[in-house]
Design a protein around this motif. Structure first.
Motif, PDB file in Angstrom:
ATOM      1  N   ALA A   1      16.101  16.778  11.495  1.00  0.00           N
ATOM      2  CA  ALA A   1      14.661  17.056  11.504  1.00  0.00           C
ATOM      3  C   ALA A   1      14.319  18.458  11.978  1.00  0.00           C
ATOM      4  CB  ALA A   1      13.953  16.020  12.369  1.00  0.00           C
ATOM      5  N   HIS A   2      15.209  19.424  11.744  1.00  0.00           N
ATOM      6  CA  HIS A   2      14.936  20.768  12.244  1.00  0.00           C
ATOM      7  C   HIS A   2      13.689  21.389  11.629  1.00  0.00           C
ATOM      8  CE1 HIS A   2      19.029  20.848  14.036  1.00  0.00           C
ATOM      9  NE2 HIS A   2      18.452  21.696  14.848  1.00  0.00           N
ATOM     10  N   TRP A   3      13.586  21.351  10.305  1.00  0.00           N
ATOM     11  CA  TRP A   3      12.438  22.000   9.682  1.00  0.00           C
ATOM     12  C   TRP A   3      11.151  21.247   9.988  1.00  0.00           C
ATOM     13  CZ3 TRP A   3       9.460  19.194   6.364  1.00  0.00           C
ATOM     14  CH2 TRP A   3      10.033  18.064   5.766  1.00  0.00           C
ATOM     15  N   ALA A   4      11.270  19.929  10.144  1.00  0.00           N
ATOM     16  CA  ALA A   4      10.079  19.125  10.431  1.00  0.00           C
ATOM     17  C   ALA A   4       9.586  19.313  11.857  1.00  0.00           C
ATOM     18  CB  ALA A   4      10.379  17.647  10.170  1.00  0.00           C
ATOM     19  N   SER A   5      10.433  19.866  12.722  1.00  0.00           N
ATOM     20  CA  SER A   5      10.039  20.037  14.119  1.00  0.00           C
ATOM     21  C   SER A   5       8.759  20.855  14.242  1.00  0.00           C
ATOM     22  CB  SER A   5      11.160  20.740  14.898  1.00  0.00           C
ATOM     23  OG  SER A   5      12.372  20.027  14.798  1.00  0.00           O
ATOM     24  N   PHE A   6       8.610  21.857  13.401  1.00  0.00           N
ATOM     25  CA  PHE A   6       7.487  22.779  13.547  1.00  0.00           C
ATOM     26  C   PHE A   6       6.176  22.214  13.010  1.00  0.00           C
ATOM     27  CE2 PHE A   6      11.323  25.284  13.824  1.00  0.00           C
ATOM     28  CZ  PHE A   6      11.065  26.048  14.951  1.00  0.00           C
ATOM     29  N   ILE A   7       6.239  21.018  12.393  1.00  0.00           N
ATOM     30  CA  ILE A   7       4.990  20.356  12.009  1.00  0.00           C
ATOM     31  C   ILE A   7       4.220  19.959  13.256  1.00  0.00           C
ATOM     32  CG2 ILE A   7       5.931  18.011  11.931  1.00  0.00           C
ATOM     33  CD1 ILE A   7       3.351  19.558   9.503  1.00  0.00           C
ATOM     34  N   ALA A   8       4.898  19.913  14.406  1.00  0.00           N
ATOM     35  CA  ALA A   8       4.224  19.578  15.666  1.00  0.00           C
ATOM     36  C   ALA A   8       3.106  20.564  15.987  1.00  0.00           C
ATOM     37  CB  ALA A   8       5.245  19.543  16.807  1.00  0.00           C
ATOM     38  N   ILE A   9       3.203  21.781  15.469  1.00  0.00           N
ATOM     39  CA  ILE A   9       2.159  22.791  15.712  1.00  0.00           C
ATOM     40  C   ILE A   9       0.824  22.341  15.124  1.00  0.00           C
ATOM     41  CG2 ILE A   9       1.500  25.195  15.212  1.00  0.00           C
ATOM     42  CD1 ILE A   9       4.487  25.867  15.159  1.00  0.00           C
ATOM     43  N   PHE A  10       0.889  21.453  14.143  1.00  0.00           N
ATOM     44  CA  PHE A  10      -0.332  20.944  13.509  1.00  0.00           C
ATOM     45  C   PHE A  10      -1.194  20.159  14.502  1.00  0.00           C
ATOM     46  CE2 PHE A  10      -2.445  18.049  10.288  1.00  0.00           C
ATOM     47  CZ  PHE A  10      -3.139  19.062   9.625  1.00  0.00           C
ATOM     48  N   ILE A  11      -0.553  19.587  15.531  1.00  0.00           N
ATOM     49  CA  ILE A  11      -1.277  18.764  16.503  1.00  0.00           C
ATOM     50  C   ILE A  11      -2.331  19.573  17.263  1.00  0.00           C
ATOM     51  CG2 ILE A  11      -1.049  17.332  18.575  1.00  0.00           C
ATOM     52  CD1 ILE A  11       1.764  16.554  17.541  1.00  0.00           C
ATOM     53  N   PRO A  12      -1.961  20.682  17.935  1.00  0.00           N
ATOM     54  CA  PRO A  12      -3.005  21.434  18.655  1.00  0.00           C
ATOM     55  C   PRO A  12      -4.005  22.118  17.732  1.00  0.00           C
ATOM     56  CG  PRO A  12      -0.896  22.585  18.782  1.00  0.00           C
ATOM     57  CD  PRO A  12      -0.614  21.230  18.201  1.00  0.00           C
ATOM     58  N   VAL A  13      -3.595  22.438  16.509  1.00  0.00           N
ATOM     59  CA  VAL A  13      -4.544  23.051  15.570  1.00  0.00           C
ATOM     60  C   VAL A  13      -5.678  22.074  15.266  1.00  0.00           C
ATOM     61  CG1 VAL A  13      -4.857  23.931  13.223  1.00  0.00           C
ATOM     62  CG2 VAL A  13      -2.836  24.601  14.548  1.00  0.00           C
ATOM     63  N   MET A  14      -5.316  20.831  14.931  1.00  0.00           N
ATOM     64  CA  MET A  14      -6.342  19.817  14.670  1.00  0.00           C
ATOM     65  C   MET A  14      -7.079  19.446  15.956  1.00  0.00           C
ATOM     66  SD  MET A  14      -6.535  19.234  11.440  1.00  0.00           S
ATOM     67  CE  MET A  14      -6.291  21.027  11.325  1.00  0.00           C
ATOM     68  N   GLY A  15      -6.360  19.519  17.082  1.00  0.00           N
ATOM     69  CA  GLY A  15      -7.013  19.264  18.365  1.00  0.00           C
ATOM     70  C   GLY A  15      -8.112  20.265  18.643  1.00  0.00           C
ATOM     71  N   ALA A  16      -7.884  21.517  18.291  1.00  0.00           N
ATOM     72  CA  ALA A  16      -8.895  22.559  18.490  1.00  0.00           C
ATOM     73  C   ALA A  16     -10.134  22.285  17.635  1.00  0.00           C
ATOM     74  CB  ALA A  16      -8.307  23.926  18.149  1.00  0.00           C
ATOM     75  N   PHE A  17      -9.897  21.899  16.374  1.00  0.00           N
ATOM     76  CA  PHE A  17     -11.031  21.559  15.507  1.00  0.00           C
ATOM     77  C   PHE A  17     -11.768  20.339  16.045  1.00  0.00           C
ATOM     78  CE2 PHE A  17      -8.931  24.266  12.366  1.00  0.00           C
ATOM     79  CZ  PHE A  17     -10.022  24.867  11.754  1.00  0.00           C
ATOM     80  N   ARG A  18     -11.000  19.374  16.552  1.00  0.00           N
ATOM     81  CA  ARG A  18     -11.587  18.153  17.116  1.00  0.00           C
ATOM     82  C   ARG A  18     -12.544  18.489  18.272  1.00  0.00           C
ATOM     83  NH1 ARG A  18     -13.641  13.170  17.825  1.00  0.00           N
ATOM     84  NH2 ARG A  18     -13.857  12.908  20.061  1.00  0.00           N
ATOM     85  N   LEU A  19     -12.085  19.325  19.190  1.00  0.00           N
ATOM     86  CA  LEU A  19     -12.896  19.686  20.352  1.00  0.00           C
ATOM     87  C   LEU A  19     -14.112  20.518  19.956  1.00  0.00           C
ATOM     88  CD1 LEU A  19      -9.948  20.451  22.770  1.00  0.00           C
ATOM     89  CD2 LEU A  19     -11.613  18.590  23.022  1.00  0.00           C
TER      90      LEU A  19
END
Length: 242
Positions: free
Chosen positions: A110-128
């Protein structure tokens, strides 16, 4: 004059209490990020990822206390609202994302998929940002609250680490995208704040509390993942999110 200055100083000190508590939320999030990059190392009696869990839990406690103190002291301010959102983004968006990223980087498949985690704070910022500009979210939520997002990822990473299992890159990507997009969705979700203790008005809240206890007793920390999934399901089937 002296009495007036003293009164003003006391008023300023009181009004700064919520923001000070919010700062501890932010500090807890930063500490969680540090431990996320050392999640497998031992610090005292706990591993790094366990300290990250503790730090995020402390951030959640401070997040509750700053709002409660602001209401109690009538110390609301635009600065406090913005500071609260920034602290929440770090503690409940960046911190769990960095923990997930570092855990996934050790998984061979899952090396390449690891960086999909960056999507979490991006959507979190939009959420807030949406939350701060939406007056309809005072008693219920539109989308998954960012603290609930953090709780899900605590359970998810605990499940992987404690059971020594990894999900394939595609499954990991799907889960990250789905949970992250839920934060900015229009799905109505009930708030956990109690206006009173009437069981009819708070039926969903009581059910969720009992389910959380059952999941944690049965599965331990990974049970928090099932708790948030149940919260999402419960909100979806409720006639109205109250």
């Amino acid at each position: 004059m002296l009495a007036s200055n003293l009164k003003t100083m006391i008023k300023r000190l009181i009004s700064s209490i919520p923001n000070t508590i919010t700062s501890f939320n932010l500090i807890s999030g930063i500490i969680a990020i540090f431990f996320s990059f050392h999640y497998g190392d031992t610090f005292g009696c706990l591993l790094g990822y366990q300290w990250a869990f503790v730090a995020i839990a402390a951030a959640a406690l401070f997040d509750f206390c700053d709002g409660a103190s602001a209401r109690l002291l009538h110390a609301y301010s635009p600065l406090g609202a913005d500071l609260d959102s920034l602290a929440d983004l770090v503690s409940f968006g960046v911190a769990p994302a960095m923990l997930l990223l570092n855990v996934l980087l050790t998984a061979n498949d899952a090396h390449w998929a690891s960086f999909i985690a960056i999507f979490i704070p991006v959507m979190g910022a939009f959420r807030l940002a949406k939350f701060n500009n939406d007056d309809t979210q005072k008693t219920s939520f539109s989308g998954l609250p960012i603290p609930a997002n953090a709780i899900f990822w605590i359970g998810f990473t605990a499940f992987m680490l404690e059971n020594q299992v990894t999900f394939g890159p595609w499954w990991t990507t799907v889960v990250v995208i789905c949970i992250s997009l839920l934060m900015v969705s229009r799905m109505r979700m009930f708030s956990l704040k109690f206006k009173n203790f009437d069981w009819r008005e708070n039926f969903s809240r009581y059910v969720l509390i009992l389910a959380t206890i059952a999941f944690v007793i049965q599965f331990g920390v990974p049970g928090l993942m099932w708790t948030i999934l149940f919260y999402i399901l419960l909100s979806a089937v409720s006639k109205k999110a109250a």
